[in-house]
Design an enzyme around this catalytic site. Structure first.
Site, PDB file in Angstrom:
ATOM      1  N   HIS A   1      16.493  -8.687 -13.648  1.00 46.65           N
ATOM      2  CA  HIS A   1      15.533  -7.839 -14.543  1.00 46.65           C
ATOM      3  C   HIS A   1      15.831  -7.444 -15.619  1.00 46.65           C
ATOM      4  O   HIS A   1      16.664  -6.592 -15.938  1.00 46.65           O
ATOM      5  CB  HIS A   1      15.105  -6.607 -13.561  1.00 46.65           C
ATOM      6  CG  HIS A   1      14.539  -7.182 -12.152  1.00 46.65           C
ATOM      7  ND1 HIS A   1      15.376  -7.250 -11.146  1.00 46.65           N
ATOM      8  CD2 HIS A   1      13.377  -7.343 -11.682  1.00 46.65           C
ATOM      9  CE1 HIS A   1      14.658  -7.469 -10.028  1.00 46.65           C
ATOM     10  NE2 HIS A   1      13.516  -7.598 -10.359  1.00 46.65           N
TER      11      HIS A   1
ATOM     12  N   HIS B   1       9.001  -7.509 -16.751  1.00 44.22           N
ATOM     13  CA  HIS B   1       9.627  -7.111 -15.662  1.00 44.22           C
ATOM     14  C   HIS B   1      10.589  -7.930 -15.210  1.00 44.22           C
ATOM     15  O   HIS B   1      11.834  -7.150 -14.593  1.00 44.22           O
ATOM     16  CB  HIS B   1       8.912  -6.601 -14.641  1.00 44.22           C
ATOM     17  CG  HIS B   1       9.331  -5.908 -13.429  1.00 44.22           C
ATOM     18  ND1 HIS B   1       9.471  -4.601 -13.236  1.00 44.22           N
ATOM     19  CD2 HIS B   1       9.859  -6.797 -12.008  1.00 44.22           C
ATOM     20  CE1 HIS B   1      10.119  -4.169 -11.893  1.00 44.22           C
ATOM     21  NE2 HIS B   1      10.504  -5.554 -11.578  1.00 44.22           N
TER      22      HIS B   1
ATOM     23  N   GLU C   1      10.499  14.210   6.391  1.00 45.26           N
ATOM     24  CA  GLU C   1      11.507  13.386   7.181  1.00 45.26           C
ATOM     25  C   GLU C   1      12.427  12.630   6.118  1.00 45.26           C
ATOM     26  O   GLU C   1      13.496  12.432   6.066  1.00 45.26           O
ATOM     27  CB  GLU C   1      11.052  12.836   8.418  1.00 45.26           C
ATOM     28  CG  GLU C   1      10.493  13.761   9.556  1.00 45.26           C
ATOM     29  CD  GLU C   1       9.162  13.951   9.282  1.00 45.26           C
ATOM     30  OE1 GLU C   1       8.467  14.522  10.008  1.00 45.26           O
ATOM     31  OE2 GLU C   1       8.518  13.652   8.363  1.00 45.26           O
TER      32      GLU C   1
ATOM     33  N   HIS D   1       4.863  11.001  20.392  1.00 45.72           N
ATOM     34  CA  HIS D   1       5.968  11.865  20.102  1.00 45.72           C
ATOM     35  C   HIS D   1       6.923  11.343  21.080  1.00 45.72           C
ATOM     36  O   HIS D   1       7.998  11.581  20.869  1.00 45.72           O
ATOM     37  CB  HIS D   1       5.418  13.214  20.379  1.00 45.72           C
ATOM     38  CG  HIS D   1       4.745  13.852  19.210  1.00 45.72           C
ATOM     39  ND1 HIS D   1       3.539  13.479  18.608  1.00 45.72           N
ATOM     40  CD2 HIS D   1       5.025  14.959  18.622  1.00 45.72           C
ATOM     41  CE1 HIS D   1       3.234  14.360  17.917  1.00 45.72           C
ATOM     42  NE2 HIS D   1       4.181  15.226  17.923  1.00 45.72           N
TER      43      HIS D   1
END
Length: 670
Positions: free
Chosen positions: A35, A265, A414, A476
């Site tokens: 890149h 890019h 999380e 869960h």
């Protein structure tokens, strides 16, 4: 500022920045991949940052009080490699630059922590570096509060791109940093408006400056090609009392025919494009050639921090011996000798008392003796503190008003929590651990993988680890998550059966220097299975004989965690029928696999049938222990699908994970 004006008004700066640009273009062209555009666009910002603001000494890359520079937009890795080479990092030689992206080179396609000094973290998955930086900044704050500003007083700088800010983890990281008022954290946004698919606005119209401001950041902006304006903005960001974002307006692939396009890019390898860009830059030197006067200036930048580093070393040497020793210990990840004795005492007491309790509660008891001994422990939870049992009374809460607090309220973040813990471990001086429900490892997974990839001893406290959590139901209840973690290289998955094994699991986790640990802990109470004290850490062997067969050994039950008690009950049934049955507790498959073959053969000898018992799916290593390793016949008793909503005891009965079912499976095998 256009190129002609920049060259005319800032000739020296232009040449120095072009050294970065041309090394990047030459390396990408030689590799025929990479890149080019981001290093070309951000070279001016990087030159001002390293030349005037970043505190570092290239000759002492591990200096504990250096500023940290993180390239979150890791695809632009040649920006970092060029900077490290130019400023004189010993292991970033010109040959390494020439061998960009090649086998055996430290110059990987994306920066890899541990490959070369100066690479502070592994980036590539966009947004991870930004989120790691939050952990770096938290570590700096916590250590400054503990050891004083004479030993810890530095900034964390990040270059992030549009892709980093579109990733969801950026929202978690930005929000956490704003709440914590991390004033030593500065993000330099490469605001070039281009992604792989085209202009950013085909997918995202978010006002990023407003988003940062809404999260509690101070926001600045500059012309990313005007060195004077860049210097002004960076100085203002350093003076900010809150985390700062600097929007740097840049042109991707500056000066090439691919400027401001999606083509810019990626890899710019066309020979004519490169020649035309060289001409536009006024760069008349051969590929990989840096004029001596430019290299000399950059090496001066790399040496500029030497005096400050030596002054810091003098302050450390002058510190009280106990403080100096503790500072060196925590950065070396060494454990104090008295920890082992404290854990042995806990094990002895637990074996005698034989308490029935959830292993998440057992973990809290272990932390209750560990945290007062290890001042570097920095815990937390993703809005489940009372459920994960991660906060002990002595910790206090880490916040802007109490930087000596050692428990972080991460909120429902999380992924951000896991990435921040990686940053703390990378910074050094901190032992991070954090909790959530085992099912939500899905949300933390990308950063957990990077813990393993980078070799970071982060501890993941994952509770509610099976259908045993009960009524919350299958959303869960983890069934595949143990297998996922076990499938990850360089990861220890510890599933202890009771308080004694939990203490051993924590002792193992804390002894790691290059491996993360996943602690799989129950919501439900489990009986004590280790009622005979052993000073030896039996869990460190991965698996061991918990109960021997009486009479001829015909069956071996292998179980983990909460199912060890089921195996022991099944053994009683089978022994009552004259079927000699051994029970093997296997808290860690990875550690057992690492044992000598002779030990594994003693624990799992050929001949007896084998039954594995675990309230999860069979995948993730079970077949090796059931039918491999000279196993004759083996079966597995566990989950074959998702769970359900009901009390835990009902679920175990309905899904057939019971002592009676285990005994019946053994009879069928025989």
């Amino acid at each position: 500022m256009d190129i002609a004006t920049l060259r005319a008004q800032h000739q020296d700066h232009w040449q120095r920045a072009c050294a970065i640009r041309m090394l990047a273009m030459d390396a990408v062209a030689a590799a025929n991949s990479g890149h080019s555009g981001m290093p070309m666009g951000m070279a001016d910002v990087a030159t001002v940052l390293f030349g005037k603001h970043l505190k570092f000494d290239a000759a002492a890359p591990d200096w504990a009080d250096r500023d940290r520079f993180i390239l979150s937009a890791g695809h632009g890795s040649m920006l970092l490699y060029a900077l490290l080479h130019l400023t004189g990092y010993r292991d970033m030689t010109l040959d390494q630059i020439r061998n960009f992206r090649q086998w055996g080179a430290v110059t990987a396609g994306h920066p890899e922590y541990g490959h070369a000094k100066g690479i502070e973290t592994t980036t590539g998955p966009l947004g991870q570096g930004l989120a790691n930086a939050v952990g770096f900044a938290i570590a700096e704050e916590a250590l400054r509060a503990r050891f004083g500003a004479k030993l810890q007083d530095h900034y964390t700088w990040v270059i992030a791109g549009d892709g980093c800010l579109m990733e969801g983890i950026s929202h978690e990281a930005i929000g956490l940093a704003g709440r914590q008022q991390l004033s030593r954290l500065i993000v330099l946004w490469d605001d070039n408006g281009i992604t792989i698919d085209g202009r950013v606005d085909i997918a995202c119209v978010t006002d990023q400056k407003a988003r940062f401001a809404a999260a509690g950041w101070d926001v600045f902006e500059c012309d990313g090609h005007d060195p004077g304006d860049i210097d002004r903005a960076l100085g203002a960001a350093q003076a900010s009392p809150r985390p700062a974002m600097v929007a740097c307006r840049t042109h991707i692939a500056l000066g090439s025919s691919a400027q401001d396009t999606a083509k810019g890019h990626g890899a710019l390898t066309d020979a004519q494009l490169i020649a035309d860009t060289r001409a536009a830059y006024g760069w008349k030197h051969a590929p990989f050639t840096i004029p001596a006067e430019i290299k000399s200036w950059w090496e001066g930048v790399g040496a500029r921090g030497r005096a400050e580093r030596l002054a810091w070393e003098a302050r450390l040497d002058a510190a009280p011996s106990s403080r100096r020793a503790e500072f060196n210990r925590v950065f070396a990840r060494e454990l104090p000798a008295r920890l082992a004795g404290a854990i042995r005492k806990l094990k002895k007491d637990a074996a005698e008392a034989a308490p029935k309790l959830a292993t998440r509660a057992a973990s809290e008891r272990v932390l209750g003796i560990v945290n007062p001994i290890l001042g570097e422990m920095l815990g937390g939870s993703a809005d489940l503190t009372g459920s994960n049992n991660t906060k002990t009374p002595d910790l206090g809460v880490f916040c802007p008003d109490n930087r000596k607090g050692r428990h972080i309220h991460y909120g429902v973040r999380e992924h951000g929590m896991a990435a921040a813990m990686n940053g703390m471990a990378l910074h050094g001086g901190i032992r991070p651990y954090g909790g959530t429900f085992m099912a939500f490892t899905d949300y933390a997974r990308p950063s957990m993988r990077l813990s393993a990839l980078m070799g970071l001893p982060v501890v993941y406290v994952m509770t509610h680890d099976s259908i045993g959590l009960g009524e919350d139901g299958p959303t869960h209840q983890p069934v595949e998550h143990l297998a996922i973690s076990r499938a990850t290289p360089n990861t220890l998955v510890m599933r202890p059966a009771d308080l004694v094994e939990t203490a051993e699991a924590w002792e193992i986790a804390l002894g790691q220097k290059t491996t993360p640990t996943v602690l799989s802990l129950t919501r439900q109470g489990v009986p004590a299975v280790r009622q005979r004290h052993s000073t030896k850490n039996l869990s460190a062997q991965g698996a061991y004989v918990l109960a021997e067969a009486e009479g001829k050994r015909r069956a071996i039950l292998i179980a983990t965690g909460s199912e060890v008690a089921i195996a022991l009950a099944a053994r009683e049934i089978l022994q009552g029928e004259g079927i000699g049955t051994r029970v093997v507790s296997m808290p860690c498959m990875e550690l057992f696999a690492a044992q000598p073959e002779g030990y594994r053969r003693r624990v799992l000898p050929a001949g007896p049938v084998r039954l594995g018992i675990e309230a999860g799916v069979r995948a993730g290593g079970w077949d090796r222990w059931l039918t491999g390793e000279r196993g004759r016949k083996g079966e597995f008793l566990g989950m074959e699908g998702f769970g359900a909503s009901a009390p835990a005891e009902v679920l175990y009965r309905e899904f057939g994970i019971t002592a009676e079912a285990a005994a019946e499976r053994v009879r069928a095998l025989l």
